[in-house]
Scaffold this motif. Structure first.
Motif, PDB file in Angstrom:
ATOM      1  N   THR A 329       0.833  -1.209   0.000  1.00  0.00           N
ATOM      2  CA  THR A 329       0.000   0.000   0.000  1.00  0.00           C
ATOM      3  C   THR A 329       0.863   1.252   0.000  1.00  0.00           C
ATOM      4  O   THR A 329       0.570   2.221  -0.712  1.00  0.00           O
ATOM      5  CB  THR A 329      -0.927  -0.003   1.227  1.00  0.00           C
ATOM      6  OG1 THR A 329      -1.723  -1.201   1.220  1.00  0.00           O
ATOM      7  CG2 THR A 329      -1.838   1.202   1.207  1.00  0.00           C
ATOM      8  N   ARG A 366      -7.010 -10.553  -1.231  1.00  0.00           N
ATOM      9  CA  ARG A 366      -6.854  -9.826   0.030  1.00  0.00           C
ATOM     10  C   ARG A 366      -6.268  -8.431  -0.196  1.00  0.00           C
ATOM     11  O   ARG A 366      -6.683  -7.447   0.429  1.00  0.00           O
ATOM     12  CB  ARG A 366      -5.972 -10.621   0.991  1.00  0.00           C
ATOM     13  CG  ARG A 366      -6.653 -11.825   1.606  1.00  0.00           C
ATOM     14  CD  ARG A 366      -5.904 -12.297   2.855  1.00  0.00           C
ATOM     15  NE  ARG A 366      -4.546 -12.702   2.537  1.00  0.00           N
ATOM     16  CZ  ARG A 366      -4.184 -13.938   2.211  1.00  0.00           C
ATOM     17  NH1 ARG A 366      -5.116 -14.901   2.141  1.00  0.00           N
ATOM     18  NH2 ARG A 366      -2.927 -14.244   1.963  1.00  0.00           N
ATOM     19  N   LYS A 369      -8.939  -6.189  -1.811  1.00  0.00           N
ATOM     20  CA  LYS A 369      -9.973  -5.865  -0.829  1.00  0.00           C
ATOM     21  C   LYS A 369      -9.480  -4.789   0.137  1.00  0.00           C
ATOM     22  O   LYS A 369     -10.232  -3.863   0.483  1.00  0.00           O
ATOM     23  CB  LYS A 369     -10.375  -7.125  -0.070  1.00  0.00           C
ATOM     24  CG  LYS A 369     -11.477  -6.882   0.952  1.00  0.00           C
ATOM     25  CD  LYS A 369     -11.858  -8.162   1.680  1.00  0.00           C
ATOM     26  CE  LYS A 369     -12.960  -7.893   2.702  1.00  0.00           C
ATOM     27  NZ  LYS A 369     -13.351  -9.140   3.433  1.00  0.00           N
ATOM     28  N   SER A 370      -8.229  -4.918   0.574  1.00  0.00           N
ATOM     29  CA  SER A 370      -7.670  -3.913   1.496  1.00  0.00           C
ATOM     30  C   SER A 370      -7.588  -2.544   0.832  1.00  0.00           C
ATOM     31  O   SER A 370      -7.931  -1.520   1.438  1.00  0.00           O
ATOM     32  CB  SER A 370      -6.282  -4.362   1.968  1.00  0.00           C
ATOM     33  OG  SER A 370      -5.668  -3.361   2.750  1.00  0.00           O
ATOM     34  N   ALA A 372      -9.402  -1.494  -1.674  1.00  0.00           N
ATOM     35  CA  ALA A 372     -10.758  -0.998  -1.933  1.00  0.00           C
ATOM     36  C   ALA A 372     -11.400  -0.455  -0.662  1.00  0.00           C
ATOM     37  O   ALA A 372     -12.078   0.579  -0.691  1.00  0.00           O
ATOM     38  CB  ALA A 372     -11.610  -2.106  -2.536  1.00  0.00           C
ATOM     39  N   GLU A 373     -11.215  -1.157   0.470  1.00  0.00           N
ATOM     40  CA  GLU A 373     -11.791  -0.687   1.734  1.00  0.00           C
ATOM     41  C   GLU A 373     -11.151   0.617   2.187  1.00  0.00           C
ATOM     42  O   GLU A 373     -11.812   1.450   2.822  1.00  0.00           O
ATOM     43  CB  GLU A 373     -11.628  -1.766   2.805  1.00  0.00           C
ATOM     44  CG  GLU A 373     -12.505  -2.984   2.579  1.00  0.00           C
ATOM     45  CD  GLU A 373     -12.279  -4.055   3.635  1.00  0.00           C
ATOM     46  OE1 GLU A 373     -11.283  -3.923   4.402  1.00  0.00           O
ATOM     47  OE2 GLU A 373     -13.076  -5.006   3.695  1.00  0.00           O
ATOM     48  N   ALA A 374      -9.867   0.813   1.899  1.00  0.00           N
ATOM     49  CA  ALA A 374      -9.179   2.065   2.245  1.00  0.00           C
ATOM     50  C   ALA A 374      -9.448   3.163   1.227  1.00  0.00           C
ATOM     51  O   ALA A 374      -8.921   4.278   1.373  1.00  0.00           O
ATOM     52  CB  ALA A 374      -7.674   1.821   2.367  1.00  0.00           C
ATOM     53  N   ILE A 375     -10.227   2.852   0.196  1.00  0.00           N
ATOM     54  CA  ILE A 375     -10.577   3.780  -0.887  1.00  0.00           C
ATOM     55  C   ILE A 375      -9.317   4.330  -1.568  1.00  0.00           C
ATOM     56  O   ILE A 375      -9.272   5.458  -2.040  1.00  0.00           O
ATOM     57  CB  ILE A 375     -11.466   4.946  -0.380  1.00  0.00           C
ATOM     58  CG1 ILE A 375     -12.501   4.441   0.607  1.00  0.00           C
ATOM     59  CG2 ILE A 375     -12.206   5.615  -1.536  1.00  0.00           C
ATOM     60  CD1 ILE A 375     -13.409   5.506   1.160  1.00  0.00           C
ATOM     61  N   THR A 378     -10.512   3.152  -6.239  1.00  0.00           N
ATOM     62  CA  THR A 378     -11.945   3.418  -6.288  1.00  0.00           C
ATOM     63  C   THR A 378     -12.675   2.305  -7.051  1.00  0.00           C
ATOM     64  O   THR A 378     -12.056   1.558  -7.834  1.00  0.00           O
ATOM     65  CB  THR A 378     -12.208   4.766  -6.966  1.00  0.00           C
ATOM     66  OG1 THR A 378     -11.736   4.704  -8.327  1.00  0.00           O
ATOM     67  CG2 THR A 378     -11.503   5.896  -6.233  1.00  0.00           C
ATOM     68  N   ASP A 417     -15.838 -11.493  -1.837  1.00  0.00           N
ATOM     69  CA  ASP A 417     -15.225 -10.572  -0.878  1.00  0.00           C
ATOM     70  C   ASP A 417     -15.714  -9.138  -1.043  1.00  0.00           C
ATOM     71  O   ASP A 417     -15.225  -8.234  -0.338  1.00  0.00           O
ATOM     72  CB  ASP A 417     -13.701 -10.603  -1.025  1.00  0.00           C
ATOM     73  CG  ASP A 417     -13.114 -11.961  -0.633  1.00  0.00           C
ATOM     74  OD1 ASP A 417     -13.814 -12.716   0.076  1.00  0.00           O
ATOM     75  OD2 ASP A 417     -11.978 -12.262  -1.040  1.00  0.00           O
ATOM     76  N   GLY A 418     -16.646  -8.910  -1.959  1.00  0.00           N
ATOM     77  CA  GLY A 418     -17.186  -7.568  -2.133  1.00  0.00           C
ATOM     78  C   GLY A 418     -16.297  -6.620  -2.902  1.00  0.00           C
ATOM     79  O   GLY A 418     -16.461  -5.394  -2.815  1.00  0.00           O
ATOM     80  N   ILE A 419     -15.362  -7.140  -3.663  1.00  0.00           N
ATOM     81  CA  ILE A 419     -14.452  -6.290  -4.435  1.00  0.00           C
ATOM     82  C   ILE A 419     -15.125  -5.794  -5.700  1.00  0.00           C
ATOM     83  O   ILE A 419     -14.977  -4.630  -6.090  1.00  0.00           O
ATOM     84  CB  ILE A 419     -13.155  -7.069  -4.760  1.00  0.00           C
ATOM     85  CG1 ILE A 419     -12.468  -7.512  -3.462  1.00  0.00           C
ATOM     86  CG2 ILE A 419     -12.210  -6.218  -5.600  1.00  0.00           C
ATOM     87  CD1 ILE A 419     -11.284  -8.438  -3.684  1.00  0.00           C
TER      88      ILE A 419
END
Length: 432
Positions: A329, A366, A369-370, A372-375, A378, A417-419
Motif C-alpha cells: 500500500t 486480500r 480488498k484492502s 478498496a476498503e481504504a478507498i 476506487t 469478498d465484495g471487491i
C-alpha cells in the motif's frame, strides 16, 4: 367700662401689650379694633425646613435643596452649555462646530490667502494654483500577504503555472516582507508530497531575479531554520526536507554555496544542524550538483507509463513474496498516480492467471480488498481494470490456455469478498 375691658382683652389676645392700652381714648380704641381685624384676617403659616433628598434616607439642608432646584432649571433650547450640569459651559468643538462655521475663532489670522476648498466662500478658482494629489500604495501586512500566498500556492500546485503565481505578487507592495515568501513556500511544501516539493523548488528558481534576490532567499532560509524546531513537532521529516531545499537552492544558483559552510557550525538548534548536514552531504557527494536536479524524483503523472507499469509489477511480485499488505500500500501511494490505479488491478489479475495457483488468487484478493476498503483504489478503477482483462483474455489464452476458467474462478472470489459487483461478474467472458 366693660366695653373697654373687652377691647383690652382682645388686644392682649392679638399680641398688643397692656402698656399700649393704658391712657387711650375712644378714637384710639376704634383704631385698635381696626388693627385687630387686619391681624386676624392674615393667614397663619408655620415655618418649614427646606428638605431635599439625594437618595432615600439622606437629607440635605436648605442650601443643598436650593442648589438642586437651581440645577434642575431647564436651559434655553439652543444653549451651548452642557445640559447634564457636568460640563464647563464651553462651546462644543472649541467654537469650530455648527452649521456655517469655518474653523475656530482666530484661525483667520493665520490664513495665507489660499483656499483649496471649493465650498469655502473665499475660494477663487482663477487665483488658486493647481495642486497635485499623489497616490500612495501602502505596504501589505503579514496577514494580508498570507491571505494572498495561501490560495496562490495551492492553485500553483494544481496548475503548475509559475507565471500566474508571480503575477499575483507583482501587484502587491511587499516591501521588506519578501523573505516571508520563501519561508511560507517551504513550510507549505513540507506538508505535501515530493511532487509538490519539486514544484516549490522550481517556483523558487523562477522567483529569483524577478521578485526575490540573494539577500531575500538567505533571510528566508534563516527564518525557516529558526522555526524548524516547531515544524518538526508536526512533521518529523522536516529537517531532511529543508536540507534538500537548501541543496537544491544552491544547485539552482539561488543560494551561495558558502551559506551551508558558514551556518553549519554556528547554529545551536539540533534540528537545524541536521538540516544543514543533510544539505552538505548532498552537495559534497560525487556528481552531487547533477543529481540534485532530480532530488525530489519525478512526480506522479509526469513519469513515463512504462516506468509506472514496471513499478506496479515489482510491488505486486514483492507482495506475493512477503505478503506485506502495508508495504504494498505504501509503495502504491508513493507513486502518486490515483488516476492510473486501474493498471495495478489489470496487472494483479494478469499475475493471478500467470501464476495459476490458489495461493496467488487468495493473496491478490486480500490485497485488492484492502485497497478498496481504504478507498485507495476506487470502484471505477477496479471495474476498469477487470474490463481491460476481459477485453484481452483471448490474447492471454495464448500463454495461459485455461485463462477463461482461472478468470471466472478469481472473479467469483472477488465478488464473494465484495471487491466487484454482480454486473462485473456477469460480464466475465466464457470460452467458446
Amino acid at each position: 367700662m366693660s366695653a373697654e375691658m373687652e377691647v383690652v382683652s382682645e388686644s392682649l389676645q392679638d399680641g398688643v401689650s397692656v402698656d399700649m392700652v393704658n391712657g387711650i381714648d375712644d378714637e384710639s380704641i376704634d383704631g385698635l379694633r381696626e388693627l385687630s381685624k387686619d391681624l386676624s384676617s392674615r393667614p397663619i403659616r408655620k415655618a418649614k425646613r427646606q428638605l431635599g433628598r439625594l437618595s432615600p434616607g439622606k437629607e440635605v439642608g436648605p442650601e443643598g435643596a436650593a442648589a438642586l432646584a437651581k440645577k434642575a432649571l431647564p436651559l434655553a433650547k439652543n444653549s451651548r452649555k452642557s445640559r447634564d450640569g457636568r460640563g464647563r459651559g464651553l462651546p462644543k468643538k472649541g467654537g469650530a462646530g455648527g452649521k456655517g462655521v469655518w474653523g475656530k475663532p482666530g484661525e483667520e489670522v493665520q490664513e495665507d490667502g489660499h483656499c483649496q476648498d471649493s465650498h469655502d466662500p473665499n475660494y477663487d478658482s482663477e487665483s488658486e494654483e493647481e495642486y497635485l494629489i499623489e497616490e500612495i500604495d501602502p505596504e501589505v501586512t503579514l496577514e494580508e500577504l498570507e491571505k494572498v500566498l495561501e490560495p496562490a500556492i495551492l492553485e500553483y500546485y494544481e496548475s503548475n503555472n509559475s507565471t500566474e503565481f508571480i503575477s499575483s505578487l507583482t501587484d502587491l507592495n511587499i516591501g521588506e516582507k519578501k523573505p516571508r515568501i520563501v519561508e511560507y513556500m517551504i513550510s507549505k511544501a513540507i506538508d505535501h508530497k515530493p511532487a509538490q516539493c519539486e514544484m516549490t523548488s522550481v517556483l523558487l528558481s523562477d522567483l529569483y531575479g524577478r521578485v526575490l534576490q540573494h539577500e531575500h532567499i538567505i533571510e528566508g532560509f534563516n527564518d525557516i531554520l529558526d522555526k524548524l524546531s516547531d515544524l518538526v513537532l508536526d512533521a518529523p521529516h522536516a529537517p531532511e526536507v529543508v536540507g534538500k531545499f537548501l541543496a537544491r537552492a544552491v544547485a539552482d544558483d539561488c543560494l551561495p554555496p558558502r551559506y551551508i559552510q558558514s551556518h553549519k557550525g554556528k547554529v545551536d538548534c539540533k534540528t537545524s544542524q541536521e538540516a544543514l548536514l543533510k544539505a552538505d552531504t548532498l552537495l559534497t557527494q560525487k556528481h552531487g550538483i547533477v543529481r540534485l536536479d532530480n532530488i525530489w524524483g519525478t512526480g506522479g503523472g509526469l513519469r513515463p507509463v512504462k516506468y509506472l507499469v514496471k513499478q506496479m509489477v515489482m510491488l505486486l511480485k514483492e507482495y506475493l513474496s512477503s505478503g506485506d499488505i502495508d508495504e504494498a500500500t505504501r509503495c502504491l501511494t508513493e507513486l502518486d498516480v490515483p488516476h492510473f490505479h486501474h493498471e495495478l488491478v489489470y496487472e494483479a489479475v494478469n499475475m493471478v492467471l500467470e501464476k495459476s495457483t490458489d495461493r496467488a488468487a487468495e493473496m491478490m484478493a486480500r490485497l485488492l480488498k484492502s485497497l478498496a476498503e481504504a478507498i485507495i483504489i476506487t470502484p471505477d478503477q477496479l471495474n476498469q481494470g477487470f474490463r481491460r482483462i476481459f477485453e484481452n483474455v483471448s490474447d492471454i489464452c495464448l500463454d495461459v490456455p485455461n485463462a477463461y476458467t482461472l478468470l471466472d474462478k478469481f472473479a467469483t472470489i472477488c465478488h464473494r469478498d465484495g471487491i466487484i459487483g454482480i454486473d462485473i461478474l456477469n460480464d466475465v467472458p466464457q470460452s467458446s
